[in-house]
Design a protein around this motif. Structure first.
Motif, PDB file in Angstrom:
ATOM      1  N   VAL A 100       0.914  -1.059   0.039  1.00 19.03           N
ATOM      2  CA  VAL A 100      -0.023   0.099  -0.045  1.00 19.03           C
ATOM      3  C   VAL A 100       0.859   1.253   0.002  1.00 19.03           C
ATOM      4  O   VAL A 100       1.870   1.245   0.906  1.00 19.03           O
ATOM      5  CB  VAL A 100      -0.965   0.044   1.312  1.00 19.03           C
ATOM      6  CG1 VAL A 100      -1.893   1.392   1.353  1.00 19.03           C
ATOM      7  CG2 VAL A 100      -1.759  -1.359   1.163  1.00 19.03           C
ATOM      8  N   TYR A 101       0.669   2.308  -0.829  1.00 26.55           N
ATOM      9  CA  TYR A 101       1.477   3.362  -1.115  1.00 26.55           C
ATOM     10  C   TYR A 101       0.822   4.569  -0.920  1.00 26.55           C
ATOM     11  O   TYR A 101      -0.274   4.767  -1.374  1.00 26.55           O
ATOM     12  CB  TYR A 101       2.100   3.236  -2.479  1.00 26.55           C
ATOM     13  CG  TYR A 101       2.942   4.118  -2.756  1.00 26.55           C
ATOM     14  CD1 TYR A 101       4.424   4.231  -2.680  1.00 26.55           C
ATOM     15  CD2 TYR A 101       2.608   5.410  -3.480  1.00 26.55           C
ATOM     16  CE1 TYR A 101       5.067   5.044  -3.130  1.00 26.55           C
ATOM     17  CE2 TYR A 101       3.411   6.421  -4.076  1.00 26.55           C
ATOM     18  CZ  TYR A 101       4.603   6.263  -3.828  1.00 26.55           C
ATOM     19  OH  TYR A 101       5.750   7.215  -4.102  1.00 26.55           O
ATOM     20  N   SER A 102       1.163   5.452   0.042  1.00 25.19           N
ATOM     21  CA  SER A 102       0.481   6.843   0.326  1.00 25.19           C
ATOM     22  C   SER A 102       1.367   7.750  -0.745  1.00 25.19           C
ATOM     23  O   SER A 102       2.374   8.330  -0.654  1.00 25.19           O
ATOM     24  CB  SER A 102       0.970   7.179   1.679  1.00 25.19           C
ATOM     25  OG  SER A 102       0.542   8.444   1.852  1.00 25.19           O
ATOM     26  N   TYR A 103       0.436   8.133  -1.635  1.00 20.93           N
ATOM     27  CA  TYR A 103       0.990   9.015  -2.757  1.00 20.93           C
ATOM     28  C   TYR A 103       1.312  10.381  -2.046  1.00 20.93           C
ATOM     29  O   TYR A 103       1.985  11.219  -2.996  1.00 20.93           O
ATOM     30  CB  TYR A 103      -0.086   8.980  -3.978  1.00 20.93           C
ATOM     31  CG  TYR A 103      -1.359   9.443  -3.783  1.00 20.93           C
ATOM     32  CD1 TYR A 103      -1.652  10.694  -3.572  1.00 20.93           C
ATOM     33  CD2 TYR A 103      -2.309   8.609  -3.391  1.00 20.93           C
ATOM     34  CE1 TYR A 103      -2.893  11.130  -3.524  1.00 20.93           C
ATOM     35  CE2 TYR A 103      -3.751   8.982  -3.039  1.00 20.93           C
ATOM     36  CZ  TYR A 103      -4.009  10.178  -3.130  1.00 20.93           C
ATOM     37  OH  TYR A 103      -5.387  10.741  -2.857  1.00 20.93           O
ATOM     38  N   GLU A 104       0.648  10.951  -1.053  1.00 23.01           N
ATOM     39  CA  GLU A 104       0.856  12.277  -0.655  1.00 23.01           C
ATOM     40  C   GLU A 104       2.131  12.270  -0.016  1.00 23.01           C
ATOM     41  O   GLU A 104       2.792  13.363  -0.349  1.00 23.01           O
ATOM     42  CB  GLU A 104      -0.238  12.639   0.482  1.00 23.01           C
ATOM     43  CG  GLU A 104      -1.503  12.805  -0.140  1.00 23.01           C
ATOM     44  CD  GLU A 104      -2.475  13.028   0.843  1.00 23.01           C
ATOM     45  OE1 GLU A 104      -2.359  13.079   2.076  1.00 23.01           O
ATOM     46  OE2 GLU A 104      -3.774  13.390   0.318  1.00 23.01           O
ATOM     47  N   ASP A 105       2.612  11.433   0.823  1.00 29.54           N
ATOM     48  CA  ASP A 105       4.338  11.638   1.254  1.00 29.54           C
ATOM     49  C   ASP A 105       5.132  10.457   1.113  1.00 29.54           C
ATOM     50  O   ASP A 105       6.121  10.460   1.652  1.00 29.54           O
ATOM     51  CB  ASP A 105       3.936  11.747   2.801  1.00 29.54           C
ATOM     52  CG  ASP A 105       3.321  10.470   3.422  1.00 29.54           C
ATOM     53  OD1 ASP A 105       3.214   9.629   2.577  1.00 29.54           O
ATOM     54  OD2 ASP A 105       2.841  10.641   4.548  1.00 29.54           O
ATOM     55  N   ALA A 106       4.715   9.784  -0.098  1.00 33.27           N
ATOM     56  CA  ALA A 106       5.294   8.672  -0.467  1.00 33.27           C
ATOM     57  C   ALA A 106       5.990   7.483   0.780  1.00 33.27           C
ATOM     58  O   ALA A 106       7.379   7.285   0.656  1.00 33.27           O
ATOM     59  CB  ALA A 106       6.757   9.230  -1.061  1.00 33.27           C
ATOM     60  N   VAL A 107       5.029   7.410   1.848  1.00 35.18           N
ATOM     61  CA  VAL A 107       5.703   6.467   2.645  1.00 35.18           C
ATOM     62  C   VAL A 107       4.944   4.976   2.597  1.00 35.18           C
ATOM     63  O   VAL A 107       3.874   5.011   2.301  1.00 35.18           O
ATOM     64  CB  VAL A 107       5.281   6.963   4.132  1.00 35.18           C
ATOM     65  CG1 VAL A 107       5.494   5.997   5.275  1.00 35.18           C
ATOM     66  CG2 VAL A 107       6.015   8.431   4.255  1.00 35.18           C
ATOM     67  N   VAL A 108       5.695   4.019   2.556  1.00 39.82           N
ATOM     68  CA  VAL A 108       5.087   2.831   2.436  1.00 39.82           C
ATOM     69  C   VAL A 108       4.359   2.449   3.665  1.00 39.82           C
ATOM     70  O   VAL A 108       5.038   2.577   4.806  1.00 39.82           O
ATOM     71  CB  VAL A 108       6.189   1.779   2.182  1.00 39.82           C
ATOM     72  CG1 VAL A 108       5.626   0.331   2.297  1.00 39.82           C
ATOM     73  CG2 VAL A 108       6.728   1.983   0.755  1.00 39.82           C
ATOM     74  N   SER A 109       3.227   2.002   3.522  1.00 39.18           N
ATOM     75  CA  SER A 109       2.308   1.712   4.857  1.00 39.18           C
ATOM     76  C   SER A 109       2.423   0.130   5.394  1.00 39.18           C
ATOM     77  O   SER A 109       2.659  -0.105   6.480  1.00 39.18           O
ATOM     78  CB  SER A 109       1.001   2.231   4.666  1.00 39.18           C
ATOM     79  OG  SER A 109       0.925   3.608   4.553  1.00 39.18           O
ATOM     80  N   VAL A 110       1.988  -0.793   4.386  1.00 41.87           N
ATOM     81  CA  VAL A 110       2.009  -2.042   4.612  1.00 41.87           C
ATOM     82  C   VAL A 110       2.363  -2.945   3.552  1.00 41.87           C
ATOM     83  O   VAL A 110       2.107  -2.571   2.347  1.00 41.87           O
ATOM     84  CB  VAL A 110       0.327  -2.431   4.698  1.00 41.87           C
ATOM     85  CG1 VAL A 110       0.177  -3.898   5.217  1.00 41.87           C
ATOM     86  CG2 VAL A 110      -0.456  -1.358   6.007  1.00 41.87           C
ATOM     87  N   ASN A 111       3.041  -3.950   3.719  1.00 43.84           N
ATOM     88  CA  ASN A 111       3.482  -4.962   2.750  1.00 43.84           C
ATOM     89  C   ASN A 111       2.236  -6.037   2.729  1.00 43.84           C
ATOM     90  O   ASN A 111       1.976  -6.476   3.517  1.00 43.84           O
ATOM     91  CB  ASN A 111       4.957  -5.598   3.416  1.00 43.84           C
ATOM     92  CG  ASN A 111       5.952  -4.930   3.047  1.00 43.84           C
ATOM     93  OD1 ASN A 111       5.914  -3.613   2.367  1.00 43.84           O
ATOM     94  ND2 ASN A 111       6.843  -4.890   3.882  1.00 43.84           N
TER      95      ASN A 111
END
Length: 225
Positions: A100-111
């Motif tokens: 899962v990819y947060s496109y706002e801050d480019a932080v990977v959340s969950v594999n």
């Protein structure tokens, strides 16, 4: 009558002398060239983003259920920077997983324990080029902001000596040498002769020249190639 005239002239001389010295210090500390803006814009491969067509539950790499909604953004791990780490485990992301990819801050959340083939199934997921563009714009805006901050700090270098301390002390030392060897000598000669009017004219010309140079260097900065 002479004293009445000379006193204000003497005060003006002192003011012009101080202004001239401050301009000398500022101009010496002002960078002659700046880091090119492109240095702040890294060459990177932006990830392809997908969203689920409907809400669904999938397994993460720990075997736990993860709810994906239509607002979730996902990408294949091999399309993101492999130096990114999960802020849950601190471990590098395996290149065979989807995240899962947060496109706002480019932080990977969950594999997620999901194959790339599953992610490419158009009946379950859709590619979101609009989110990809948002990612590019956000990254570019962040880099532009970093460049603007760099330029501001470089131009106001005397307020941020900790960012370039070597240059700060070098410029300050050089400025003191110039002041002691030129401006102070001239001022001493004129003050000794009480030629305040001549001194005012000279320092006014010097100040105008320095201001013109300062405007030219601020308005038309030079950048490293």
């Amino acid at each position: 009558m002479g004293d009445t005239f000379s006193n204000p002239m003497k005060k003006i001389s002192i003011i012009l002398f101080v202004v001239n010295l401050l301009l000398v210090i500022y101009l010496i500390g002002l960078p002659e060239s700046y880091t090119n803006a492109e240095e702040f814009h890294e060459i990177r491969a932006y990830p392809t983003l997908y969203t689920p067509r409907t809400d669904m539950t999938v397994k993460d790499t720990q075997g736990k259920d993860v709810l994906l909604t239509s607002s979730s953004a996902l990408t294949r791990v091999d399309e993101v920077d492999m130096s990114l780490e999960s802020h849950h485990t601190g471990e590098p992301i395996p290149d065979c997983m989807v995240c899962v990819y947060s496109y706002e801050d480019a932080v990977v959340s969950v594999n997620l324990n999901m194959s790339s083939r599953e992610l490419a199934d158009e009946t379950r997921f859709q590619r979101r080029e609009d989110l990809e563009e948002i990612t590019r714009r956000n990254v570019r805006a962040r880099e532009d902001e970093e460049f603007d901050t760099y330029m501001l700090h470089a131009r106001l270098w005397f307020l941020f000596p900790q960012e370039q301390s070597v240059y700060f002390f070098k410029f300050l030392g050089l400025a003191l040498v110039i002041m002691l060897s030129f401006d102070f000598i001239i001022a001493w000669l004129f003050f000794r002769k009480k030629a305040y009017v001549k001194m005012n004219v000279l320092f006014a010309i010097l100040i105008l020249c320095k201001v013109a140079l300062m405007i030219q260097r601020l308005a038309f900065p030079s950048f490293c190639l």
